[in-house]
Scaffold this active site. Structure first.
Site, PDB file in Angstrom:
ATOM      1  N   LYS A 204      -3.777  54.978  -0.828  1.00 38.67           N
ATOM      2  CA  LYS A 204      -2.918  54.448  -1.895  1.00 38.67           C
ATOM      3  C   LYS A 204      -3.964  53.872  -3.007  1.00 38.67           C
ATOM      4  O   LYS A 204      -4.857  52.976  -2.798  1.00 38.67           O
ATOM      5  CB  LYS A 204      -2.230  53.191  -1.382  1.00 38.67           C
ATOM      6  CG  LYS A 204      -1.262  52.547  -2.493  1.00 38.67           C
ATOM      7  CD  LYS A 204      -0.191  51.570  -2.145  1.00 38.67           C
ATOM      8  CE  LYS A 204       0.595  50.986  -3.264  1.00 38.67           C
ATOM      9  NZ  LYS A 204       1.533  50.095  -2.869  1.00 38.67           N
ATOM     10  N   ARG A 214       7.445  48.199 -10.968  1.00 37.68           N
ATOM     11  CA  ARG A 214       7.398  46.678 -11.049  1.00 37.68           C
ATOM     12  C   ARG A 214       8.672  45.877 -11.811  1.00 37.68           C
ATOM     13  O   ARG A 214       8.989  44.847 -11.533  1.00 37.68           O
ATOM     14  CB  ARG A 214       6.062  46.236 -11.675  1.00 37.68           C
ATOM     15  CG  ARG A 214       4.834  46.976 -11.113  1.00 37.68           C
ATOM     16  CD  ARG A 214       3.645  45.863 -10.488  1.00 37.68           C
ATOM     17  NE  ARG A 214       2.831  46.580  -9.736  1.00 37.68           N
ATOM     18  CZ  ARG A 214       1.491  47.238 -10.021  1.00 37.68           C
ATOM     19  NH1 ARG A 214       1.145  46.679 -11.247  1.00 37.68           N
ATOM     20  NH2 ARG A 214       0.794  47.608  -9.094  1.00 37.68           N
ATOM     21  N   LYS A 227      -4.493  45.218  -8.698  1.00 35.55           N
ATOM     22  CA  LYS A 227      -4.656  45.274  -7.456  1.00 35.55           C
ATOM     23  C   LYS A 227      -5.913  45.829  -6.959  1.00 35.55           C
ATOM     24  O   LYS A 227      -5.866  46.662  -5.894  1.00 35.55           O
ATOM     25  CB  LYS A 227      -3.439  46.016  -6.891  1.00 35.55           C
ATOM     26  CG  LYS A 227      -2.189  45.272  -7.143  1.00 35.55           C
ATOM     27  CD  LYS A 227      -0.860  45.675  -6.423  1.00 35.55           C
ATOM     28  CE  LYS A 227       0.472  44.605  -6.742  1.00 35.55           C
ATOM     29  NZ  LYS A 227       1.495  45.325  -5.940  1.00 35.55           N
ATOM     30  N   GLU A 243      -9.853  56.098   4.938  1.00 34.88           N
ATOM     31  CA  GLU A 243      -8.782  55.393   4.965  1.00 34.88           C
ATOM     32  C   GLU A 243      -7.650  55.930   5.965  1.00 34.88           C
ATOM     33  O   GLU A 243      -7.140  55.256   6.814  1.00 34.88           O
ATOM     34  CB  GLU A 243      -8.029  55.230   3.739  1.00 34.88           C
ATOM     35  CG  GLU A 243      -8.595  54.136   2.655  1.00 34.88           C
ATOM     36  CD  GLU A 243      -8.459  52.583   3.096  1.00 34.88           C
ATOM     37  OE1 GLU A 243      -7.678  52.363   4.056  1.00 34.88           O
ATOM     38  OE2 GLU A 243      -8.891  51.881   2.604  1.00 34.88           O
ATOM     39  N   LYS A 258      -0.257  58.373  -2.462  1.00 35.94           N
ATOM     40  CA  LYS A 258       0.118  57.801  -3.499  1.00 35.94           C
ATOM     41  C   LYS A 258      -0.619  57.178  -4.462  1.00 35.94           C
ATOM     42  O   LYS A 258      -1.523  56.786  -4.258  1.00 35.94           O
ATOM     43  CB  LYS A 258       1.202  56.520  -2.674  1.00 35.94           C
ATOM     44  CG  LYS A 258       1.767  55.674  -3.740  1.00 35.94           C
ATOM     45  CD  LYS A 258       2.462  54.642  -2.987  1.00 35.94           C
ATOM     46  CE  LYS A 258       3.401  53.736  -4.181  1.00 35.94           C
ATOM     47  NZ  LYS A 258       3.563  52.373  -3.625  1.00 35.94           N
ATOM     48  N   SER A 284       7.200  55.712  -9.319  1.00 32.90           N
ATOM     49  CA  SER A 284       8.063  55.322 -10.383  1.00 32.90           C
ATOM     50  C   SER A 284       7.598  55.904 -11.859  1.00 32.90           C
ATOM     51  O   SER A 284       8.342  56.639 -12.627  1.00 32.90           O
ATOM     52  CB  SER A 284       8.199  54.099 -10.668  1.00 32.90           C
ATOM     53  OG  SER A 284       6.994  53.253 -10.589  1.00 32.90           O
ATOM     54  N   TYR A 323      12.564  59.371  -6.093  1.00 30.19           N
ATOM     55  CA  TYR A 323      13.738  58.967  -6.703  1.00 30.19           C
ATOM     56  C   TYR A 323      14.851  59.708  -7.270  1.00 30.19           C
ATOM     57  O   TYR A 323      15.720  59.635  -7.270  1.00 30.19           O
ATOM     58  CB  TYR A 323      13.346  57.982  -7.841  1.00 30.19           C
ATOM     59  CG  TYR A 323      12.476  56.731  -7.772  1.00 30.19           C
ATOM     60  CD1 TYR A 323      12.860  55.621  -7.352  1.00 30.19           C
ATOM     61  CD2 TYR A 323      11.062  56.785  -7.872  1.00 30.19           C
ATOM     62  CE1 TYR A 323      12.132  54.204  -6.765  1.00 30.19           C
ATOM     63  CE2 TYR A 323      10.136  56.032  -7.394  1.00 30.19           C
ATOM     64  CZ  TYR A 323      10.802  54.546  -6.829  1.00 30.19           C
ATOM     65  OH  TYR A 323       9.848  53.697  -6.500  1.00 30.19           O
TER      66      TYR A 323
END
Ligand code: PBG
Length: 333
Positions: A204, A214, A227, A243, A258, A284, A323
């Site tokens: 990610k 958000r 982040k 990872e 992602k 998103s 979505y």
């Protein structure tokens, strides 16, 4: 008799295979079906049935009742699973994200409602604290704002257990703390949840493409800083392999990459290298870009939606979190 392996013209005219729909469909290398889709759904704890999200045209936050009705539609459309993301009343947020551990909170309530309404549909829950913290980070922070790894991991274990207890089929840690997959797997085994699946957000990236999300979950105004100390640097590809390898070794059943479209190279590498179910998250910002351009008449939104979803399959994804799931499944059916 030897056959030349070098295609040459006119023996080979690749356009022969493209001349009509029937032959194109017969020779298609990849196919998208509703069974490839995970429906990314935002739920909220208010009374209103549906609340539109400005930054994601066409997307609405659903209340518990609407979410369970949506689960029935997912079943009817052949969408195998739904991934739920919570928007909670800001009054219930605090520094520790303690609402994430409330067994009667929004997520456990939605899980139960969905499993009652459509038990055949898999329910996937995000494990991370950002929808619940006043500062918008995925974990616990120290006085400098640094996200603490092991302390956060301990809370995520509790959150995952609450979700599993409520009946979640899949827990999906999206926080990028080191070691949390192993900690969650151990706790699930000890609690007797031996069949709870873990879908790890293994690779990610710290991405600008999460912007609209958000707003969707109401953490936009909250987030202090970025982040980058826990999510991956977009410059890195080998690091994603490390990872993923660690998360599989720690007990992840499935892994995720992602965002999706800007990271198709990572989807390809992960699926080829590890041969484990690999999912891509069309996030998103990817959704918002397509919808915004379509609303302006600059692109054919449906066509671009289908093209992007198919591109994930071509890159080697087992499925796509999106979505667009409901819209795409309707079109595919
Ligand atoms: C939080 C989380 C994020 C998304 C899913 N889980 C945002 C983030 O990491 O900042 C993004 C989803 C999207 O953009 O559609 N742990």
């Amino acid at each position: 008799m030897s056959v030349s392996l070098t295609p040459n013209f006119p023996a080979t005219r690749l356009r022969r295979l493209r001349q009509a729909a029937w032959i194109r469909s017969l020779t298609a290398e990849h196919v998208l079906t509703p069974a490839d889709l995970i429906w990314s759904m935002v739920v909220h704890d208010g009374d209103e049935a549906r609340i539109p999200v400005d930054a994601m045209p066409g997307l609405e936050r659903l209340n518990v009742k609407e979410a369970s009705a949506a689960a029935v539609r997912a079943k009817d459309l052949g969408i195998p699973a739904i991934a739920i993301f919570p928007h909670i009343n800001p009054a219930h947020k605090d520094e520790e994200g303690s609402e994430s551990l409330n067994p009667d909170g929004l997520i456990p309530t939605v899980i139960k409602a969905m499993k009652d309404a459509a038990p055949e549909v898999g329910v996937i829950c995000d494990v991370a604290l950002d929808p619940f913290t006043s500062h918008g980070h995925d974990g616990l922070i120290d006085e400098t704002g640094y996200v603490l790894n092991d302390e956060t991991s301990a809370v995520l274990v509790e959150q995952a257990l609450v979700q599993a207890e409520a009946g979640a089929d899949v827990v999906a840690p999206s926080d990028m703390m080191d070691g949390r997959i192993g900690a969650i797997r151990t706790a699930l085994e000890e609690a007797g949840h031996t069949n709870t699946l873990i879908l790890s957000y293994a690779a990610k990236y710290a991405s600008g493409f999460y912007g609209p999300y958000r707003e969707a979950i109401g953490s936009a105004t909250a987030l202090i800083g970025d982040k980058k100390t826990y999510q991956q640097d977009p410059a890195n590809s080998d690091e994603a392999m490390r990872e993923v390898a660690m998360d599989i070794a720690e007990g992840a059943d499935m892994v995720m990459v992602k965002p999706g479209l800007p990271y198709l190279d990572i989807v390809r590498r992960v699926s080829e290298t590890f041969k484990v179910p690999t999912f891509a998250f069309q996030v998103s910002g990817e959704y918002a870009m397509i919808q915004a351009a379509a609303q302006n008449g600059w692109i054919d939104g449906e066509r671009v939606m289908m093209e992007t979803l198919l591109s994930f399959k071509r890159a080697g994804a087992s499925g796509i979190i999106t979505y667009f799931a409901e819209t795409a499944a309707k079109k595919l059916n």
